[in-house]
Write a protein that holds these residues in place. Structure first.
Motif, PDB file in Angstrom:
ATOM      1  N   GLY A 172     -13.341  -1.261  -0.317  1.00  0.00           N
ATOM      2  CA  GLY A 172     -13.397   0.356   0.322  1.00  0.00           C
ATOM      3  C   GLY A 172     -14.293   0.270   1.515  1.00  0.00           C
ATOM      4  O   GLY A 172     -14.582  -0.868   2.052  1.00  0.00           O
TER       5      GLY A 172
ATOM      6  N   ALA B  93     -13.708   5.967   1.054  1.00  0.00           N
ATOM      7  CA  ALA B  93     -12.370   5.440   0.271  1.00  0.00           C
ATOM      8  C   ALA B  93     -12.486   3.984  -0.377  1.00  0.00           C
ATOM      9  O   ALA B  93     -12.885   3.141   0.180  1.00  0.00           O
TER      10      ALA B  93
ATOM     11  N   ALA C  46      -2.637  10.462   8.210  1.00  0.00           N
ATOM     12  CA  ALA C  46      -2.471  11.077   6.983  1.00  0.00           C
ATOM     13  C   ALA C  46      -1.299  11.996   6.924  1.00  0.00           C
ATOM     14  O   ALA C  46      -0.690  12.192   5.776  1.00  0.00           O
TER      15      ALA C  46
ATOM     16  N   ARG D 178      -0.255   4.902   0.683  1.00  0.00           N
ATOM     17  CA  ARG D 178      -0.822   6.303   1.229  1.00  0.00           C
ATOM     18  C   ARG D 178      -1.351   5.986   2.680  1.00  0.00           C
ATOM     19  O   ARG D 178      -2.014   5.249   3.036  1.00  0.00           O
TER      20      ARG D 178
ATOM     21  N   ASP E 288     -16.851   6.542  -4.770  1.00  0.00           N
ATOM     22  CA  ASP E 288     -15.868   7.575  -4.439  1.00  0.00           C
ATOM     23  C   ASP E 288     -16.599   8.650  -3.802  1.00  0.00           C
ATOM     24  O   ASP E 288     -15.500   9.127  -2.689  1.00  0.00           O
TER      25      ASP E 288
ATOM     26  N   HIS F 267       0.784  -1.037   0.015  1.00  0.00           N
ATOM     27  CA  HIS F 267      -0.006   0.118   0.012  1.00  0.00           C
ATOM     28  C   HIS F 267       0.915   1.059   0.121  1.00  0.00           C
ATOM     29  O   HIS F 267       2.045   1.259   0.200  1.00  0.00           O
TER      30      HIS F 267
ATOM     31  N   ALA G 103      -4.960   5.883   4.228  1.00  0.00           N
ATOM     32  CA  ALA G 103      -5.992   5.163   3.279  1.00  0.00           C
ATOM     33  C   ALA G 103      -5.772   3.594   3.511  1.00  0.00           C
ATOM     34  O   ALA G 103      -4.586   3.144   3.196  1.00  0.00           O
ATOM     35  N   ASN G 104      -6.495   2.737   4.021  1.00  0.00           N
ATOM     36  CA  ASN G 104      -6.482   1.262   4.221  1.00  0.00           C
ATOM     37  C   ASN G 104      -5.197   1.246   5.413  1.00  0.00           C
ATOM     38  O   ASN G 104      -4.339   0.148   5.367  1.00  0.00           O
TER      39      ASN G 104
END
Length: 332
Positions: free
Chosen positions: A295, A285, A102, A93, A281, A91, A96-97
């Motif tokens: 998602g 996510a 962040a 980012r 979307d 992965h 995200a997941n």
């Protein structure tokens, strides 16, 4: 300088490394983390920690960790800022997941999923590859890192699972990678991994998905209800693809305080990653490959209504189903 050498140049400036798996890590992610750990230790990184978010609920993933004696820490037990370098495998980012905030920018990223650059010091994202483990096998070969039986077994099982026993569109590279590690594999470990039993929770979730399925043409949507096992969703999706005449599946359900989505497609005309993005979307996510995607949609204020999970899913289920079929351009 090769990509493997570039990776080493970053590791040689590092005394401590946190290898972060994505939430609910699968064999491709875990085997890739083991491979990066082996490379780091071979280049004198003193302190290496493999961390993950979410949970490991899939019966094969639990067996994978136990049989291969993989040392893991939850992210809640890991102080990411205490490490010289942070690496993301499978992965790319933050936020995200992954439970990593962040605001954190990884120093090293190795992945095969599509996504935007995160400006890591070392970033190797190969969307044309079928597994992140394939990339690491190429690193190991080029850097001449000793391949232990444990690591070889982990990598071969990861290749099998990520490409569903080489049926779900592997690239030539996956076959070459499997051939490279095969001589050092302990086949008894693989046999035990494939013989892992379903947990009762997973079996119940698959049963609910079968009973709730709604089909339109060759596409199908199903609901696993509320479950504590995130991995039950992709397992249910894979299982429903066995239904005659079905080539595209979406499974949804409530896990903790979010609605989870898992999509699968064997129709070459369908890019399931783009389909989920088109349908959901704006709600949460989502993303993935042309054949598999997933998602999450936050429940927000509805998260407090734990006793009304069935009522909540009945409320949102019709909307999720409609959005999915609309994204596939399927009429009633």
């Amino acid at each position: 300088m090769s990509r493997a050498d570039e990776l080493v140049s970053v590791l040689e400036r590092t005394d401590s490394l946190a290898i972060v798996c994505h939430d609910n890590p699968d064999p491709d992610c875990l085997a890739s983390a083991l491979a990066l750990e082996a490379i780091a230790l071979d280049h004198d990184v003193d302190d290496v920690t493999i961390a993950y978010g979410g949970e490991i609920s899939h019966q094969q993933n639990r067996a994978f960790v136990n049989l291969l004696d993989i040392s893991l820490q939850t992210l809640s037990e890991t102080t990411i800022g205490a490490y010289d370098s942070v690496s993301f495998v499978d992965h790319s980012r933050s936020g995200a997941n992954t439970e990593v905030p962040a605001s954190v920018t990884p120093d090293i990223v190795v992945d095969h999923h599509p996504g935007e650059s995160v400006d890591a010091t070392f970033e190797d994202v190969r969307e044309e590859y079928g597994a992140t483990a394939t990339i690491f096998i190429e690193y190991l070969q080029e850097l001449e890192v000793d391949l232990t039986t444990r690591l070889a077994s982990a990598l071969l099982f990861a290749l099998h699972r990520e490409r569903l026993d080489f049926v779900r569109e592997p690239t030539r590279r996956e076959y070459e990678a499997a051939l490279a590690v095969y001589p050092d594999v302990e086949l008894e470990i693989l046999e035990q991994l494939y013989g892992s039993a379903f947990s009762p929770g997973t079996l119940d979730a698959i049963g609910r998905a079968i009973a709730s399925r709604e089909r339109r043409g060759s596409s199908l949507v199903a609901n696993v209800g509320k479950t504590g096992e995130t991995d039950a969703l992709p397992q249910a999706a894979d299982y429903l693809l066995n239904l005659e005449g079905v080539d595209t599946v979406l499974v949804y359900g409530i896990v903790d305080d979010v609605i989870r989505l898992s999509g699968r497609s064997i129709d070459p005309r369908v890019n399931i990653g783009e389909t989920l993005e088109a349908g959901f979307d704006e709600l949460g996510a989502v993303g993935g490959h042309h054949d598999m995607a997933g998602g999450r949609i936050e429940l927000g204020l509805f998260a407090d209504n734990d006793d009304d999970a069935d009522e909540l899913l009945a409320f949102v289920g019709g909307r999720l189903t409609r959005r999915f079929f609309d994204a596939l351009n399927l009429d009633d």
